[in-house]
Design an enzyme around this catalytic site. Sequence first.
Site, PDB file in Angstrom:
ATOM      1  N   CYS A   9      -3.827   1.704 -31.901  1.00  0.00           N
ATOM      2  CA  CYS A   9      -2.430   1.789 -31.521  1.00  0.00           C
ATOM      3  C   CYS A   9      -2.261   2.543 -30.212  1.00  0.00           C
ATOM      4  O   CYS A   9      -3.180   3.171 -29.712  1.00  0.00           O
ATOM      5  CB  CYS A   9      -1.648   2.533 -32.598  1.00  0.00           C
ATOM      6  SG  CYS A   9      -1.945   1.907 -34.245  1.00  0.00           S
ATOM      7  N   GLY A  35      -1.607  -2.545 -28.826  1.00  0.00           N
ATOM      8  CA  GLY A  35      -1.081  -3.027 -30.103  1.00  0.00           C
ATOM      9  C   GLY A  35       0.094  -3.946 -29.860  1.00  0.00           C
ATOM     10  O   GLY A  35       0.994  -3.617 -29.093  1.00  0.00           O
ATOM     11  N   ASN A 103      -2.557   7.129 -33.917  1.00  0.00           N
ATOM     12  CA  ASN A 103      -3.553   6.163 -33.441  1.00  0.00           C
ATOM     13  C   ASN A 103      -4.902   6.547 -34.028  1.00  0.00           C
ATOM     14  O   ASN A 103      -5.459   7.566 -33.654  1.00  0.00           O
ATOM     15  CB  ASN A 103      -3.612   6.212 -31.907  1.00  0.00           C
ATOM     16  CG  ASN A 103      -4.807   5.481 -31.319  1.00  0.00           C
ATOM     17  OD1 ASN A 103      -5.262   5.823 -30.233  1.00  0.00           O
ATOM     18  ND2 ASN A 103      -5.327   4.482 -31.995  1.00  0.00           N
ATOM     19  N   GLY A 104      -5.391   5.752 -34.965  1.00  0.00           N
ATOM     20  CA  GLY A 104      -6.707   6.068 -35.525  1.00  0.00           C
ATOM     21  C   GLY A 104      -6.846   5.617 -36.953  1.00  0.00           C
ATOM     22  O   GLY A 104      -6.083   4.793 -37.446  1.00  0.00           O
ATOM     23  N   TYR A 230     -13.550  -2.004 -23.643  1.00  0.00           N
ATOM     24  CA  TYR A 230     -12.514  -3.032 -23.821  1.00  0.00           C
ATOM     25  C   TYR A 230     -11.091  -2.504 -23.931  1.00  0.00           C
ATOM     26  O   TYR A 230     -10.172  -3.044 -23.324  1.00  0.00           O
ATOM     27  CB  TYR A 230     -12.850  -3.827 -25.101  1.00  0.00           C
ATOM     28  CG  TYR A 230     -11.778  -4.798 -25.540  1.00  0.00           C
ATOM     29  CD1 TYR A 230     -11.669  -6.047 -24.954  1.00  0.00           C
ATOM     30  CD2 TYR A 230     -10.871  -4.459 -26.543  1.00  0.00           C
ATOM     31  CE1 TYR A 230     -10.689  -6.945 -25.366  1.00  0.00           C
ATOM     32  CE2 TYR A 230      -9.884  -5.357 -26.953  1.00  0.00           C
ATOM     33  CZ  TYR A 230      -9.798  -6.596 -26.359  1.00  0.00           C
ATOM     34  OH  TYR A 230      -8.829  -7.474 -26.755  1.00  0.00           O
TER      35      TYR A 230
END
Length: 444
Positions: A9, A35, A103-104, A230
């Site tokens: 995210c 996201g 985020n995670g 990426y």
Amino acid sequence: MISKIKEHCGIVGIHNVPDAPRIVYETLKFLQHRGQESAGITFLDKDRLSTVKGLGLVEDALDPIILKSSNFSIGHVRYSTTGRGVIDEAQPLSDGKIALAFNGTIPNYINYNVRIDTEFIYEVLKNQEDIRQGIRKLVDVADGGYSLVVLTNKGELIGLRDPKGFRPLVLGKLGSGYIIASEDSAIRQLGGIVIRDVKPGEMIYIKNGSIESEIVARDEVHFCSFEYIYFSRADSIIDGVSVYRARVRLGEILAENHPAKADIVVPVPESSVPIALGFSRKSGIPLEYGLVRTSVSKRSFIMPSQDKRESIVEEKFGVVGEVVRNKKIILIDDSIVRGTTMKKLVKLIRENGASEIHVRIGSPMIRYPCYMGIDFPNKKELIANDKNEMEIAKSIGADSVEYLSIDEMIKAIGRQDLCHACFSGMYPLKHSYDFSKLSVSMKG
Ligand code: SF4
């Protein structure tokens, strides 16, 4: 049944800046690559936190007109792979007093009576007199990779990066106030000033315009190598290492150690373009844009179903016949997850007359799922799980396929403290988990 919660995210929090919700809205667009399935914004409205959420890209999910004027706000963009029930799990999560955007992944949430790891964080933080005490407790009990921002109805903004520093988080200055966001590129794009990366294990606490920093816990750092390969934007700098430079180096080392005789180097746009540039420069083989990306821009591996992924591959790439016809091609991509995209691309390029296609990948073979915040599929779906390079070449229809080794990747990125669990299977977590069970549960 435990709901699937693996996420990757983008998060942002703004403290003491006029029109903060609208700025959060803009920032979420700058973090859209992190996201694309849902977006949400929480803002302080008098003494309560209000939240708006929706499915899809930021511009589809949220109407900026309904965002009220406020100086305090946080926001979140998210993806998942189940494609179901995502609005329930969209963030920020808020009860009107505290709101969090995360985020995670925290895999040990399954030891607690909660549905998802966001709820686990919320349960730890809620009812705490001092939010800082809640954050200390969270770091104590949570295992995994996470960065988060928390906003309270007192206007406190907290940023936290887990002690191993898996995920990025950056502190910046924005006008009269402060911003905390997943990537520095988003802060610079807003016209803000990047102050520094939040350190692994560091809590940033901002109240009434003043900042406190506290290292809540120290641990060995294992930053996610995939952020460089990426996920992050090429114009981001993470912990002092340029994502763009790292990608060019991945390509240079790929050319040095995994060459092929060819007429042109063709990148799979967009994230592999710097890798292809590095390969081309080092090998002396000219770079050509044999593939173009059409306006459908969703990233295929984060699409929720195989059908959707395959149709997106067909829609999102066009082949420049003039470039590839009768040519021996080195096709560069940053990674192969399931092999869906690559197989389709090889077929498309062959149909356009290429004589040979040698695939070179700017990362090691992805053999294991990630439980620290990136939503790779389970092991069985990963093409490199049970195949070597020759078998993968056969499976995707290429003349050859070669990847970087883990050591080559570490050398290219230029930092030793990287997580490589999805390549090596060595998970740098506090505890071990029955990942096969976790994966099945998450799919449920
Ligand atoms: S397992 Fe892979 S994707 Fe997950 S944090 Fe480690 S390097 Fe990143």
